[in-house]
Scaffold this motif. Sequence first.
Motif, PDB file in Angstrom:
ATOM      1  N   LEU A   1      27.849  23.970   0.985  1.00 55.40           N
ATOM      2  CA  LEU A   1      29.117  25.540   0.665  1.00 55.40           C
ATOM      3  C   LEU A   1      28.673  25.228  -0.721  1.00 55.40           C
ATOM      4  CD1 LEU A   1      29.982  28.110   1.801  1.00 55.40           C
ATOM      5  CD2 LEU A   1      32.513  27.067   1.786  1.00 55.40           C
ATOM      6  N   GLU A   2      29.490  24.353  -1.146  1.00 57.03           N
ATOM      7  CA  GLU A   2      29.236  23.922  -3.008  1.00 57.03           C
ATOM      8  C   GLU A   2      27.800  24.162  -3.697  1.00 57.03           C
ATOM      9  OE1 GLU A   2      30.752  19.473  -5.656  1.00 57.03           O
ATOM     10  OE2 GLU A   2      30.593  19.606  -3.524  1.00 57.03           O
TER      11      GLU A   2
ATOM     12  N   PHE B   1      27.368  27.778  -4.314  1.00 56.77           N
ATOM     13  CA  PHE B   1      27.730  28.722  -5.054  1.00 56.77           C
ATOM     14  C   PHE B   1      27.613  28.266  -5.502  1.00 56.77           C
ATOM     15  CE2 PHE B   1      31.853  28.706  -2.285  1.00 56.77           C
ATOM     16  CZ  PHE B   1      31.977  30.230  -2.057  1.00 56.77           C
TER      17      PHE B   1
ATOM     18  N   ARG C   1      24.006  30.072  -6.404  1.00 58.61           N
ATOM     19  CA  ARG C   1      24.712  31.189  -6.994  1.00 58.61           C
ATOM     20  C   ARG C   1      25.086  31.390  -8.250  1.00 58.61           C
ATOM     21  NH1 ARG C   1      29.194  34.963  -3.819  1.00 58.61           N
ATOM     22  NH2 ARG C   1      30.220  33.950  -5.657  1.00 58.61           N
ATOM     23  N   ASP C   2      25.956  31.314  -8.678  1.00 57.84           N
ATOM     24  CA  ASP C   2      26.636  31.119  -9.850  1.00 57.84           C
ATOM     25  C   ASP C   2      26.153  30.282 -10.708  1.00 57.84           C
ATOM     26  OD1 ASP C   2      28.411  32.775  -8.189  1.00 57.84           O
ATOM     27  OD2 ASP C   2      30.178  30.896  -7.722  1.00 57.84           O
TER      28      ASP C   2
ATOM     29  N   ASP D   1      21.037  35.020  -5.847  1.00 63.00           N
ATOM     30  CA  ASP D   1      22.556  36.026  -5.613  1.00 63.00           C
ATOM     31  C   ASP D   1      21.742  36.830  -4.396  1.00 63.00           C
ATOM     32  OD1 ASP D   1      19.794  37.680  -6.566  1.00 63.00           O
ATOM     33  OD2 ASP D   1      21.026  38.856  -8.205  1.00 63.00           O
TER      34      ASP D   1
ATOM     35  N   LEU E   1      20.018  36.169   0.209  1.00 65.32           N
ATOM     36  CA  LEU E   1      19.568  35.609   0.847  1.00 65.32           C
ATOM     37  C   LEU E   1      19.068  35.906   1.406  1.00 65.32           C
ATOM     38  CD1 LEU E   1      20.145  32.918   2.942  1.00 65.32           C
ATOM     39  CD2 LEU E   1      21.906  33.762   3.716  1.00 65.32           C
TER      40      LEU E   1
ATOM     41  N   LEU F   1      18.343  33.727   7.033  1.00 64.82           N
ATOM     42  CA  LEU F   1      18.538  32.707   7.569  1.00 64.82           C
ATOM     43  C   LEU F   1      17.690  32.142   9.080  1.00 64.82           C
ATOM     44  CD1 LEU F   1      22.296  31.724   7.150  1.00 64.82           C
ATOM     45  CD2 LEU F   1      21.022  31.445   9.514  1.00 64.82           C
TER      46      LEU F   1
ATOM     47  N   THR G   1      29.031  32.430   4.468  1.00 64.94           N
ATOM     48  CA  THR G   1      28.953  34.036   4.823  1.00 64.94           C
ATOM     49  C   THR G   1      29.889  34.199   3.455  1.00 64.94           C
ATOM     50  OG1 THR G   1      29.435  34.073   6.955  1.00 64.94           O
ATOM     51  CG2 THR G   1      30.101  35.705   5.652  1.00 64.94           C
ATOM     52  N   SER G   2      30.947  32.843   2.763  1.00 67.29           N
ATOM     53  CA  SER G   2      31.237  33.354   1.639  1.00 67.29           C
ATOM     54  C   SER G   2      30.563  33.539   0.290  1.00 67.29           C
ATOM     55  CB  SER G   2      32.545  32.313   1.483  1.00 67.29           C
ATOM     56  OG  SER G   2      31.974  31.743   1.600  1.00 67.29           O
ATOM     57  N   VAL G   3      29.183  33.411  -0.135  1.00 65.78           N
ATOM     58  CA  VAL G   3      28.531  32.875  -0.357  1.00 65.78           C
ATOM     59  C   VAL G   3      27.326  33.829  -0.612  1.00 65.78           C
ATOM     60  CG1 VAL G   3      26.909  32.096  -1.899  1.00 65.78           C
ATOM     61  CG2 VAL G   3      28.115  30.737  -0.750  1.00 65.78           C
ATOM     62  N   TRP G   4      26.645  34.390   0.343  1.00 64.81           N
ATOM     63  CA  TRP G   4      25.721  35.748   0.761  1.00 64.81           C
ATOM     64  C   TRP G   4      26.987  36.202   1.868  1.00 64.81           C
ATOM     65  CZ3 TRP G   4      23.611  30.992   0.568  1.00 64.81           C
ATOM     66  CH2 TRP G   4      23.188  30.591  -1.672  1.00 64.81           C
ATOM     67  N   SER G   5      27.252  37.472   1.276  1.00 60.55           N
ATOM     68  CA  SER G   5      27.991  37.923   2.965  1.00 60.55           C
ATOM     69  C   SER G   5      26.542  38.884   3.731  1.00 60.55           C
ATOM     70  CB  SER G   5      27.800  39.387   2.721  1.00 60.55           C
ATOM     71  OG  SER G   5      27.382  40.548   2.394  1.00 60.55           O
ATOM     72  N   HIS G   6      24.615  38.915   2.999  1.00 60.99           N
ATOM     73  CA  HIS G   6      24.022  38.730   5.105  1.00 60.99           C
ATOM     74  C   HIS G   6      24.138  37.996   5.545  1.00 60.99           C
ATOM     75  CE1 HIS G   6      19.937  39.387   4.921  1.00 60.99           C
ATOM     76  NE2 HIS G   6      20.208  39.679   5.693  1.00 60.99           N
TER      77      HIS G   6
ATOM     78  N   PRO H   1      33.476  33.968   9.716  1.00 65.13           N
ATOM     79  CA  PRO H   1      34.926  34.782   9.746  1.00 65.13           C
ATOM     80  C   PRO H   1      34.680  35.579  10.832  1.00 65.13           C
ATOM     81  CG  PRO H   1      33.378  36.025   7.850  1.00 65.13           C
ATOM     82  CD  PRO H   1      32.954  34.704   8.471  1.00 65.13           C
TER      83      PRO H   1
ATOM     84  N   LEU I   1      35.342  27.309  -5.762  1.00 64.03           N
ATOM     85  CA  LEU I   1      35.416  28.026  -3.854  1.00 64.03           C
ATOM     86  C   LEU I   1      35.219  28.772  -3.380  1.00 64.03           C
ATOM     87  CD1 LEU I   1      34.060  25.146  -1.698  1.00 64.03           C
ATOM     88  CD2 LEU I   1      32.662  26.395  -3.262  1.00 64.03           C
TER      89      LEU I   1
ATOM     90  N   ILE J   1      35.897  33.012  -2.637  1.00 62.76           N
ATOM     91  CA  ILE J   1      35.548  33.162  -1.101  1.00 62.76           C
ATOM     92  C   ILE J   1      36.665  34.816  -1.549  1.00 62.76           C
ATOM     93  CG2 ILE J   1      37.116  33.189   1.309  1.00 62.76           C
ATOM     94  CD1 ILE J   1      35.892  29.950   0.887  1.00 62.76           C
TER      95      ILE J   1
ATOM     96  N   LEU K   1      34.234  42.018   2.568  1.00 61.93           N
ATOM     97  CA  LEU K   1      32.774  42.019   3.414  1.00 61.93           C
ATOM     98  C   LEU K   1      33.335  41.076   4.691  1.00 61.93           C
ATOM     99  CD1 LEU K   1      30.398  40.555   1.071  1.00 61.93           C
ATOM    100  CD2 LEU K   1      31.053  42.714   1.325  1.00 61.93           C
ATOM    101  N   HIS K   2      34.452  40.887   4.794  1.00 63.32           N
ATOM    102  CA  HIS K   2      35.140  40.402   5.937  1.00 63.32           C
ATOM    103  C   HIS K   2      35.728  41.403   6.894  1.00 63.32           C
ATOM    104  CE1 HIS K   2      34.696  35.551   4.331  1.00 63.32           C
ATOM    105  NE2 HIS K   2      33.269  36.703   4.144  1.00 63.32           N
TER     106      HIS K   2
ATOM    107  N   ILE L   1      22.510  43.604  -2.899  1.00 61.39           N
ATOM    108  CA  ILE L   1      22.382  42.530  -3.299  1.00 61.39           C
ATOM    109  C   ILE L   1      22.285  41.176  -2.300  1.00 61.39           C
ATOM    110  CG2 ILE L   1      20.900  40.862  -4.556  1.00 61.39           C
ATOM    111  CD1 ILE L   1      20.969  42.634  -6.774  1.00 61.39           C
ATOM    112  N   ASN L   2      23.905  41.192  -2.567  1.00 58.95           N
ATOM    113  CA  ASN L   2      24.589  40.301  -1.683  1.00 58.95           C
ATOM    114  C   ASN L   2      24.721  40.464  -0.187  1.00 58.95           C
ATOM    115  OD1 ASN L   2      26.957  38.984  -0.561  1.00 58.95           O
ATOM    116  ND2 ASN L   2      26.334  37.662  -2.535  1.00 58.95           N
ATOM    117  N   GLY L   3      24.279  40.953   0.162  1.00 52.76           N
ATOM    118  CA  GLY L   3      24.317  41.653   1.875  1.00 52.76           C
ATOM    119  C   GLY L   3      23.133  41.765   1.877  1.00 52.76           C
ATOM    120  N   GLY L   4      22.357  41.698   1.341  1.00 56.12           N
ATOM    121  CA  GLY L   4      20.882  41.471   1.988  1.00 56.12           C
ATOM    122  C   GLY L   4      20.068  42.788   3.109  1.00 56.12           C
TER     123      GLY L   4
END
Lengths: 210, 167, 403, 366
Positions: B47-48, B51, B54-55, B62, B64, B67, B109-114, B134, C5, C9, C15-16, C241-244
């Motif tokens: 996870l680290e 991030f 991405r960051d 940015d 994904l 997977l 998921t917290s990094v890329w919601s895809h 989640p 982190l 989050i 998004l959740h 972009i983040n959500g694909g």
Amino acid sequence: MGYFSDITRGLSTAVKGLTVVIRHLGRRKVTRQYPEPKNEYILPERARNRLYVNMDDCIGCDKCARACPVDCIEIETVKSIPEEDLGVTTRFAKKKSLWVTKFDIDMAKCCYCSLCVWPCPTECIVMTEVFEFSEPKRENLIYHYATMDAAEAELHRQNRANYEAQANVQRAKQAADRAANAPAGPPSSTPPSSPPPSAASPWANKGPKH
Amino acid sequence: MEQLGIIERLQSAFGETLGVWHASNSESAYARRMGSFFQVSDPARLLELAFFLRDEPALAFDSLLLLSSVDHGDGSLSVVYHLESTVYRHQIVLKITRPMAQARVPSVTSVWSHANWQEREAWDMMGIRFEGHPDHRRILLEEDYPGHPLRKYFKEPDFYHGMKVPN
Amino acid sequence: MPEILERNIHSHSLLHASAPVHLPDRVEPKRLHTEEMVLNIGPQHPSTHGVLRLEVVLDGEVVVDVIPHIGYLHRCFEKHAENLTYPQVLPYVDRMDYIAAMSGEHGYVTAVERLLYIEVPEKVEYIRVLFAELQRIASHLIAIGTFGMDSGAFTPFLYCFRDRETILEMFEKTCGARFLYNYMWVGGLSHDLHPDVLPMCRDFLKKSRATHQEINDLLTFNHIFVERTAGIGVLDREVAINGGASGPMLRSCGVKWDIRKDDPYSIYDRFEWEVAIGSSDRGEPGDSFNRHWVRMQEWEQSLNIIEQILEQFPRQDATDVQSAIPKRLKPPEGEIYSRTETPRGELGYYIVSNGDVKPWRVKVRSPAFSNLSLLPLLSRGYLVADLIVILGSIDIVLGEVDR
Amino acid sequence: MTAIYQALYEFISRFFSPSIITLVVTTLVYAAIPLVFILVYGLVAILGEMKISAWLQDRLGPMRTGPKGILQPIADILKLLQKEDTTPRAADRPLYRLAPWVAFIGSYAAFAALPFSVAYIGARLNTGIFYILSMGSLVVVSILLAGWGSDNKYSMIGAMRSVAQIISYEIPVALAVITVVVIAGSMDLQTITDLQAGGINNWFLLGGPKHLEGFGGSTNFVLVPVMLVAFAIYFIGSLAETNRVPFDVPEAESELVAGYHTEYSGMKFALFFLSEYASMFAVGSVASILFLGGWQSPLGDTMNGPAMGFLWFILKGLSFVFAQIWIRWTLPRFRVDQVMRICWKVLIPFGLTAVAAASVIAVAIQ
């Protein structure tokens, strides 16, 4: 957007749409009636519909069955015995050597991909233009193309079995003769067989050991 | 950024201990770009790392792309992350391989919601748990379906809810 | 947990599914909350475009949450592919995105050819691109038509189908199938182009431009339609972009991202065309209207590409379209992620080969799946009618979502 | 008493001796005339909807039943008659069964006050237009009954939308009607029609009667813009009242499957269907009475008369039905909040303006 321009835009675009549509009222219609004017619509020459097998040409090579992605073709063959002459195929004059005792195509499973048509060495399996062949029962969609009946198939199977039995007897006799004639010596041992390949992992060679 | 630049950057941030870099062994220009991957050996730091990827402004992964999960057939499963930066247009592949008994990786998921649905699919089909997801449910199959069908030694049940499963 | 982190989050908590719902300001009156009602839309419903079930939590007519349930059309393509040889996978590929089977095939054969390092003849590439672009138009025609139908206009749908019919006729003439073609083979094509197709194509170019204008007049610029779709289901650029998101969904947010331009495959780098993106002329970037508008523009751009193909098409070329097809398809050990731009977005194939005639693993990044996963995010806080419009604008094909 | 009623009475009195029975039978037969008309018109309208929509969409439409498919509506009705009449288990049965009848009665009752010709009007009321508007509101009750009784969420949402919509749209429709009533000085539909005698020039759409005293003569052309606005408001409002596109939110197919009649099948559905088409004609004919001279010939005295009156009246009504079909197959649907916005923010202000302007003009020119 202003109140009045909103209204005028709404009305004017609605009127524009109405004029577009009303122009179609008298136009030639594009739908065709089915099936009456058959002459109006001719299937394209490459149309892929029901499969047909010309059994005169089939040499029982099983290539079509292996190409089929849905396993809808089932072929059973019996090897002929040397005395039998099965003739040659009309196309490419390939010599036939297998009795095709069963050639079933389940058209209910067929996905009309034509993958079976291409590998056929005698071009005996083809996709035809017939597309109306609905059946009340699913079993009726299994087409049996093999030309011989069960008795004939059994006869060929028996012939082959007899022939093989004879051949085995012959071979045993020959082997016995050879064993009697040859100088006695230790039989050459086969090299130790390599371990059966495990379900090969694509990572086996290049990935890290895990 | 070139592929080597990315790896240097990552190694300077996470140290050599994190994983092994594998440059592509193929000749095609296309495969060279996509075929190299980065094996993450320590899932706890995934996870680290995600991030960071991405960051970090110079990396900016940015997006994904995909997977996916692979069953190696030898009792281990892999999760494969295809990442891309829409800013710099470079790509990287992360891989985590785990023994089947411990098929758990942190959720990204917290990094890329895809990853949300993609991880659910990986759980559904391959049986990989994603910790911290989640909404960790099956997605394509029923909730009570036995087993994970994309595993190599999956045996489909003979009966499902009293119905004969046709073969 | 490191501070970075936690911050991140939190920043994506929207998004959740469990995140609190923030109704947008446009829904009035904001404070009037009633008892929530769960409405099941689908699996059989006129506007789910297949067998999709949406569990919609409603407050009055305001959508509080949407939970998509997919899998009704799941055939486990990926498992099938592991048990089939590479050419045998193709009919299954057709059945994934059945609205745009040619594009799906193009993606698959491109991936396998890259795995095998096969170079296909130029003529084959031209035919492939021609058909992929025709298929893109055909697919967009359905998307545009059904989107119109979702917003209540029925007639554009049939005008679109009329044009699509011409395209399908070209496909049928060439490969014998109208819908599930099995046409693009690894290393070549199953048939050469039918001699009628190029003249038909020229004719189609003219007719299709007229239809484009007609649909614009009838639907796109209709004020009711604009009012219904503009500003509805706005997708933020970063979230997309983040959500694909990919394809028209991503481009409508104003991101100039098209695999055909940014990661060119086949011979797309030989043609001149524009990447259509969403604008703020009507509505705002990322809304339902712009998703439709991007498709309308792409239709035009595809016509431009087809025009150039027809100009450049290798004349009197006796190339055998099957000349580069390998006798035995046995890729070397390795893996590949190859992607192409289908009408719905980025179609990626992740193929792992262990040197066998069957792939070890095939994983599909299906654009419709990724785009659909953004639906709950897009539709929260809008009305039921908007939810249908948003769903229509995403342009999903359930065959591809469920695979 | 109209001429047709008298003729009927004389004809029936030959068979029955007590005059009270004759009266009852005559009234029943007289009342059945609109019913027969609705049934016949319903068949024509259903076929028209199918054929016109097909032609507008480059299709052929139904072609199988009868020559060119003209028997299709009869086949449809037969099919509906044979269908299983299902009732949801959790339905509120009395309400569920009542709803289609209320819908049909509402639209049938509106026909009672329609002047088909100088020779035929079911009931000449001096508040005829008022009666028709109120009967039109009865549809709301049936929709609410259907939506509630079905115990279906789609039906309920559809019914709620429909009630909100129809009640709101009664206001602009009433305002448009009042604009005409102010000029005509009467709510009696025959009187309003009579005023517009003498051809297209005297229609209220074009300013109203110019040949009569007290209507300003040739100077009343100033009314034309007012009347055009009133006509537009009436037409848009009537689309909304009959739940036609672009105001078909109560039965929005893509959202609510079929809205309030999702659960209905067989004859119950047919009744809803028929009442929808009947109200389409009713609102169209009211528009033609108020603005286009009703059964009066547009050519003045030529082709006028009791028999031709029927023809003109039905022709005008059907042209409105055609317009509704044409619009239905062209425009997308509004969202429910847009429907309300158009009503309250556009139609009602314009309607009020039209009423005010008409009142001022009416006072000025008299």
